[in-house]
Scaffold this motif. Structure first.
Motif, mmCIF file in Angstrom:
data_model
loop_
_atom_site.group_PDB
_atom_site.id
_atom_site.type_symbol
_atom_site.label_atom_id
_atom_site.label_comp_id
_atom_site.label_asym_id
_atom_site.label_seq_id
_atom_site.Cartn_x
_atom_site.Cartn_y
_atom_site.Cartn_z
ATOM 1 N N LYS A 54 0.784 -1.233 0.000
ATOM 2 C CA LYS A 54 0.000 0.000 0.000
ATOM 3 C C LYS A 54 0.815 1.282 0.000
ATOM 4 O O LYS A 54 0.352 2.307 -0.463
ATOM 5 N N SER A 55 2.014 1.238 0.531
ATOM 6 C CA SER A 55 2.760 2.500 0.615
ATOM 7 C C SER A 55 3.690 2.687 -0.579
ATOM 8 O O SER A 55 4.496 3.600 -0.588
ATOM 9 N N ARG A 56 3.614 1.817 -1.579
ATOM 10 C CA ARG A 56 4.582 1.887 -2.672
ATOM 11 C C ARG A 56 3.910 2.081 -4.020
ATOM 12 O O ARG A 56 2.806 1.600 -4.255
ATOM 13 N N THR A 57 4.635 2.783 -4.910
ATOM 14 C CA THR A 57 4.111 2.913 -6.271
ATOM 15 C C THR A 57 4.803 1.868 -7.147
ATOM 16 O O THR A 57 5.863 1.351 -6.800
ATOM 17 N N VAL A 58 4.175 1.591 -8.300
ATOM 18 C CA VAL A 58 4.751 0.603 -9.212
ATOM 19 C C VAL A 58 6.111 1.106 -9.711
ATOM 20 O O VAL A 58 7.060 0.329 -9.834
ATOM 21 N N ASN A 59 6.194 2.417 -9.966
ATOM 22 C CA ASN A 59 7.473 2.973 -10.421
ATOM 23 C C ASN A 59 8.579 2.720 -9.395
ATOM 24 O O ASN A 59 9.692 2.374 -9.755
ATOM 25 N N GLU A 60 8.237 2.883 -8.113
ATOM 26 C CA GLU A 60 9.237 2.616 -7.062
ATOM 27 C C GLU A 60 9.654 1.148 -7.087
ATOM 28 O O GLU A 60 10.838 0.824 -6.963
ATOM 29 N N ILE A 61 8.676 0.263 -7.250
ATOM 30 C CA ILE A 61 8.976 -1.177 -7.264
ATOM 31 C C ILE A 61 9.919 -1.497 -8.430
ATOM 32 O O ILE A 61 10.897 -2.231 -8.271
ATOM 33 N N ILE A 62 9.653 -0.901 -9.591
ATOM 34 C CA ILE A 62 10.511 -1.154 -10.763
ATOM 35 C C ILE A 62 11.905 -0.559 -10.538
ATOM 36 O O ILE A 62 12.918 -1.218 -10.758
ATOM 37 N N MET A 63 11.932 0.675 -10.043
ATOM 38 C CA MET A 63 13.220 1.356 -9.885
ATOM 39 C C MET A 63 14.091 0.697 -8.808
ATOM 40 O O MET A 63 15.311 0.753 -8.862
ATOM 41 N N GLU A 64 13.449 0.088 -7.811
ATOM 42 C CA GLU A 64 14.241 -0.592 -6.777
ATOM 43 C C GLU A 64 14.635 -1.997 -7.222
ATOM 44 O O GLU A 64 15.739 -2.458 -6.957
ATOM 45 N N GLY A 65 13.735 -2.680 -7.896
ATOM 46 C CA GLY A 65 13.980 -4.089 -8.250
ATOM 47 C C GLY A 65 14.845 -4.258 -9.473
ATOM 48 O O GLY A 65 15.698 -5.149 -9.521
ATOM 49 N N PHE A 66 14.646 -3.388 -10.470
ATOM 50 C CA PHE A 66 15.345 -3.594 -11.741
ATOM 51 C C PHE A 66 16.874 -3.511 -11.624
ATOM 52 O O PHE A 66 17.571 -4.394 -12.142
ATOM 53 N N PRO A 67 17.440 -2.498 -10.947
ATOM 54 C CA PRO A 67 18.903 -2.455 -10.865
ATOM 55 C C PRO A 67 19.496 -3.723 -10.265
ATOM 56 O O PRO A 67 20.557 -4.189 -10.683
ATOM 57 N N ILE A 68 18.783 -4.308 -9.290
ATOM 58 C CA ILE A 68 19.301 -5.526 -8.646
ATOM 59 C C ILE A 68 19.293 -6.680 -9.652
ATOM 60 O O ILE A 68 20.295 -7.382 -9.829
ATOM 61 N N SER A 69 18.161 -6.850 -10.346
ATOM 62 C CA SER A 69 18.084 -7.907 -11.359
ATOM 63 C C SER A 69 19.108 -7.655 -12.459
ATOM 64 O O SER A 69 19.704 -8.593 -12.989
ATOM 65 N N ALA A 70 19.300 -6.383 -12.812
ATOM 66 C CA ALA A 70 20.211 -6.054 -13.912
ATOM 67 C C ALA A 70 21.667 -6.339 -13.528
ATOM 68 O O ALA A 70 22.422 -6.888 -14.334
ATOM 69 N N ILE A 71 22.044 -6.011 -12.289
ATOM 70 C CA ILE A 71 23.426 -6.298 -11.850
ATOM 71 C C ILE A 71 23.686 -7.807 -11.892
ATOM 72 O O ILE A 71 24.681 -8.282 -12.435
ATOM 73 N N LEU A 72 22.720 -8.532 -11.323
ATOM 74 C CA LEU A 72 22.855 -9.996 -11.320
ATOM 75 C C LEU A 72 22.906 -10.512 -12.765
ATOM 76 O O LEU A 72 23.715 -11.381 -13.103
#
Lengths: 525, 297
Positions: B72-90
């Motif tokens: 509830k406290s998060r936007t989809v953009n935040e979820i993408i911006m936080e998750g994508f760099p991690i997946s991308a580094i890996l």
């Protein structure tokens, strides 16, 4: 260039070791690590998942709370008075502070609850506050007055619709916690709490760290410096526990793999704790066969629960004799496994429904997908086949699709479980109060059952009320729109030096009194 | 073309998402109807399906997908911006491993064709293709982390924590690259220009690195583009096993939660990456292999 890249990666790895990765190095640190999942919210007004409630109990405290023995004691309330008609509660708040040093006031409670009752506020748990006078009407937009009154900063008066013996229990649950004004008006995303711990870090889908709240009114009792919830899946959590990277694994928010139980038991780290949860079958009474009471009874009496418990659950779950946990009843119930009676009832049911054995159509048993559930339904499928020659087709469903099928009554038999929201029989029995009850989903109702529940809600004498509720459960088990299977126990493994964590029957851990002692002290003084 | 593909993806995803049973409010503990209605209204679930569809189209253009239903406290953009760099580094780490190891193994196999090195490499690649990544991940975790203690078991934050998931993620692409490169290189080495290069006095090593491998790599480009898109956007199973807070895990969980805005947002984001990389591969293809340009001309 490539060589340089590889060497630099390796050097980075060597120069940045993970401090807690390999050993039991943090054994004596005042920190406990527990696996769980990402909370949907840590705002008590919004969160609904069990992952959320665990964190909320760290960060917040209601007017009441559980102590380490599971007894309901005063939390933010220093004392309370209950009127003779048991409809008015007056709370006198203790001298307590939020983590930012603001005083906790009666206004905080009143405004938090009123914000949930705002018709526009998306609060999924607000119906729990409908015991308060005028609350339901206010939420629905038709009422103006709610029985919540702030007398002064330290005094809160709550008027109820009718006597509610479990009202104090509700006040210990997360949906009654106060929320600081800065969270309510959205001026901060970092919550200010009034509980034993305060949020230190929340890395989404990774972990939550909470550190001791120095401004907590009872901070002297809090031994731990930090609690960390680590978001990892079940098998990884178990491996991390075995490697010493976690202090706790298993319930409430992760599941121990079935094949690990024996080895954990041998190591002496496996524990179980009773839950306010029961696993049962729902029978869809819209099905012509399942409409017949004797047919339902036959199915219920043919389940050998002891065998299931021993062979499938390594004896770790308790065979159910009713819907309510055994310890919640004053009188005990007889064993539900009665194979002779089951066969008689089955024959009688076929006669009553004018169905030949050869004409019996297979029934569909649907269940939420999980290895454990699959084993249970397979075993019971065989028991029914053996007892009656009845063919049951198994259909496993992904959880959300399963809930949809339940609500639409699109099943014959379904495997369900229920975990109480608060410690009172009504939180189980109300499920089947009538056809319209939200999670009934069986199409069954019974006027005597409804009458007993209604009568219990007017009864102010605790013992008499409990007798009425037990009689209601007797009606339910005579009618058998459900067949109880197990009373669920929470299974978990913990390090031997971890003590004092209270495991609520409702499925959250309370770390207020937790401590680490390598000397192996087991009891709280 | 890119826009048409994206439009079709959004439309199909929306239709499939709405076709699966349940919605973000489905729960075993059903909510009272008035609460359900209030929540549905708040999240726009009561709006006609066409309005909801239109909303997703607008969000794709503005790249603003709104709040998550579940978190509830998060936007989809935040979820993408936080998750994508991690997946991308890996993913980058896995891609680097796959390319380096795959190319070297493929080249050695081709040059030592029929000898023990070839048999060993090909045996290894067959194994790497056959073993599902989750089994390899569990094995790596069990042996290298739990038993030998060389690496952390799970979680994210340090380089050491990335090694095991990157290896598990890289295994299958490594094997594919090795096998494809071996086959291509064997083909290239038979070509006349290789004989010419040798006749001009270049050493075998020079011929291989200057002419053989670049030519053998060219047909791999479309595969590499696809692979990069898959690997950069994260792997559900690897992220789940290693407790990595990447986007791959978040995407699958959003489907389980019927978190509509996250499903749409991440699908659109993935699609843009995939389509862009495929487009890039087409361009690179033309640049690296002039014969293609000539053909088109």
């Amino acid at each position: 260039m490539l060589r340089l890249f590889i060497v630099s990666l390796l050097l980075a790895g060597c120069s940045n070791p993970q401090p807690n990765s390999f050993s039991l190095a943090h054994e004596s640190e005042p920190l406990i690590r527990v696996p769980t999942g990402e909370p949907d919210s840590i705002d008590p007004r919004l969160g609904r998942s069990s992952n959320s409630t665990g964190v909320m109990h760290l960060l917040y405290e209601g007017l009441m709370r559980d102590n380490y023995r599971g007894e309901l004691v005063k939390g933010m309330a220093a004392q309370y008075d209950i009127s003779k008609d048991q409809k008015t509660y007056t709370f006198h708040l203790r001298d307590a502070y939020w983590s930012n040093e603001d005083p906790v006031t009666a206004r905080d409670f009143a405004e938090t609850w009123m914000s949930q009752l705002d018709p526009a506020f998306p609060s999924p748990n607000v119906y729990q506050l409908f015991v308060i006078k005028g609350a339901r009407q206010f939420k629905e937009g038709s009422g103006k007055e709610v029985g919540i009154h702030v007398v002064d900063d330290r005094t809160l008066v709550v008027e109820l619709e009718s006597p509610t013996p479990y009202f104090l229990e509700l006040l210990g649950a997360h949906f009654s916690f106060p929320v600081h004004a800065s969270t309510r008006d959205g001026s901060t995303k970092v919550p200010v709490g009034n509980g034993p711990f305060v949020l230190k870090e929340w890395k989404h889908h990774s972990n939550i760290k909470a550190e001791k709240n120095k401004n907590y009114w009872d901070a002297g009792e809090v031994k731990l410096d930090e609690v960390e919830f680590v978001f990892v899946e079940d098998n990884t959590a178990l491996n991390m526990f075995l490697a010493g990277e976690l202090d706790w694994v298993g319930s409430p928010n992760s599941t121990l793999p079935n094949d690990s139980l024996t080895s954990l038991e041998k190591q002496g780290v496996l524990h179980s704790s009773p839950s306010a949860g029961t696993q049962f079958f729902r029978f869809n009474t819209a099905n012509p066969l399942l409409q017949n009471k004797k047919f339902r009874q036959a199915l219920a009496y043919a389940i050998d629960r002891d065998a299931l418990t021993q062979h499938l659950m390594q004896g770790k779950q308790s065979p159910a004799r009713g819907l309510l946990p055994e310890s919640w009843r004053k009188s005990s119930r007889e064993d539900l496994f009665q194979p002779g009676k089951a066969r008689e009832l089955f024959e009688a049911a076929l006669e009553e429904t004018h169905v030949n054995r050869e004409e019996l159509k297979p029934l569909t048993l649907c269940y939420p997908v999980s290895d454990r559930n699959h084993r249970i339904v397979q075993a019971i499928q065989q028991q029914w086949q053996k007892a009656f020659g009845l063919q049951v087709n198994l259909e496993q469903c992904e959880s959300v699709s399963f809930y949809e099928r339940l609500q639409q009554q699109n099943y014959d038999i379904s495997l369900s479980s229920w975990l109480a929201d608060f410690k009172d029989p009504i939180s189980f029995l109300e499920l089947f109060k009538d056809k319209r009850s939200l999670s009934n989903n069986t199409g069954w109702e019974n006027s005597e059952y409804t009458r007993l529940l209604n009568e219990s809600s007017r009864e102010t004498d605790t013992d008499k009320r409990l007798i009425l509720l037990e009689r209601a459960e007797d009606v339910l088990l005579e009618e058998m729109p459900i067949a109880p299977i197990f009373h669920l126990n929470f299974l978990f493994a913990k390090k031997e030096n971890v003590h004092g964590i209270y495991f609520s029957e409702m499925g959250h851990l309370d770390f207020k009194y937790a401590f680490i002692d390598d000397a192996g002290v087991n009891e709280l003084e | 073309m890119l826009c048409v593909s994206l439009f079709l993806i959004i439309t199909l995803t929306f239709l499939m998402m709405k076709a699966i049973p349940g919605d973000p409010l489905s729960d075993e503990k059903a909510l009272p109807p008035q609460i359900q209605q209030a929540l549905r209204k708040h999240y726009g679930l009561n709006d006609p399906w066409f309005d909801q569809y239109k909303q997703y189209l607008v969000s794709a253009v503005t790249f603003n997908f709104g709040p998550s239903f579940k978190y509830k406290s998060r936007t989809v953009n935040e979820i993408i911006m936080e998750g994508f760099p991690i997946s991308a580094i890996l993913g980058l780490e896995a891609l680097a491993i796959a390319l380096v190891v795959g190319v070297c193994a493929g080249a050695v196999s081709a040059l030592k064709r029929g000898k023990w090195e070839d048999v060993a490499f090909m045996g290894g690649t067959t194994l790497a293709i056959s073993i599902p990544s989750f089994i390899l991940a569990t094995l790596l975790q069990y042996i290298l982390a739990l038993k030998l203690g060389w690496f952390p078991l799970a979680r994210w934050g340090t380089f050491m924590q990335t090694v095991l998931p990157a290896i598990a993620l890289a295994a299958m692409p490594t094997a594919f690259i090795a096998r494809l490169l071996r086959a291509n290189l064997l083909e290239v080495l038979k070509q006349d220009f290789i004989k010419t290069a040798r006749a001009k006095g270049l050493t075998m090593n020079q011929v291989i690195w200057r002419h053989g491998i670049p030519n053998a790599l060219t047909p791999l480009l479309p595969f590499l583009a696809q692979l990069s898109a898959n690997i950069l956007t994260g792997s559900f199973i690897i992220e789940k096993i290693f407790g990595i807070p990447g986007l791959g895990h978040g995407f699958v969980v959003s489907v389980q939660n019927r978190d509509y805005t996250v499903i749409m947002g991440v699908t659109i984001f993935y699609s843009i990456i995939l389509l862009s990389l495929l487009f890039l591969a087409d361009i690179l293809y033309g640049i690296i292999d002039p014969r293609l340009r000539e053909k088109e001309a």
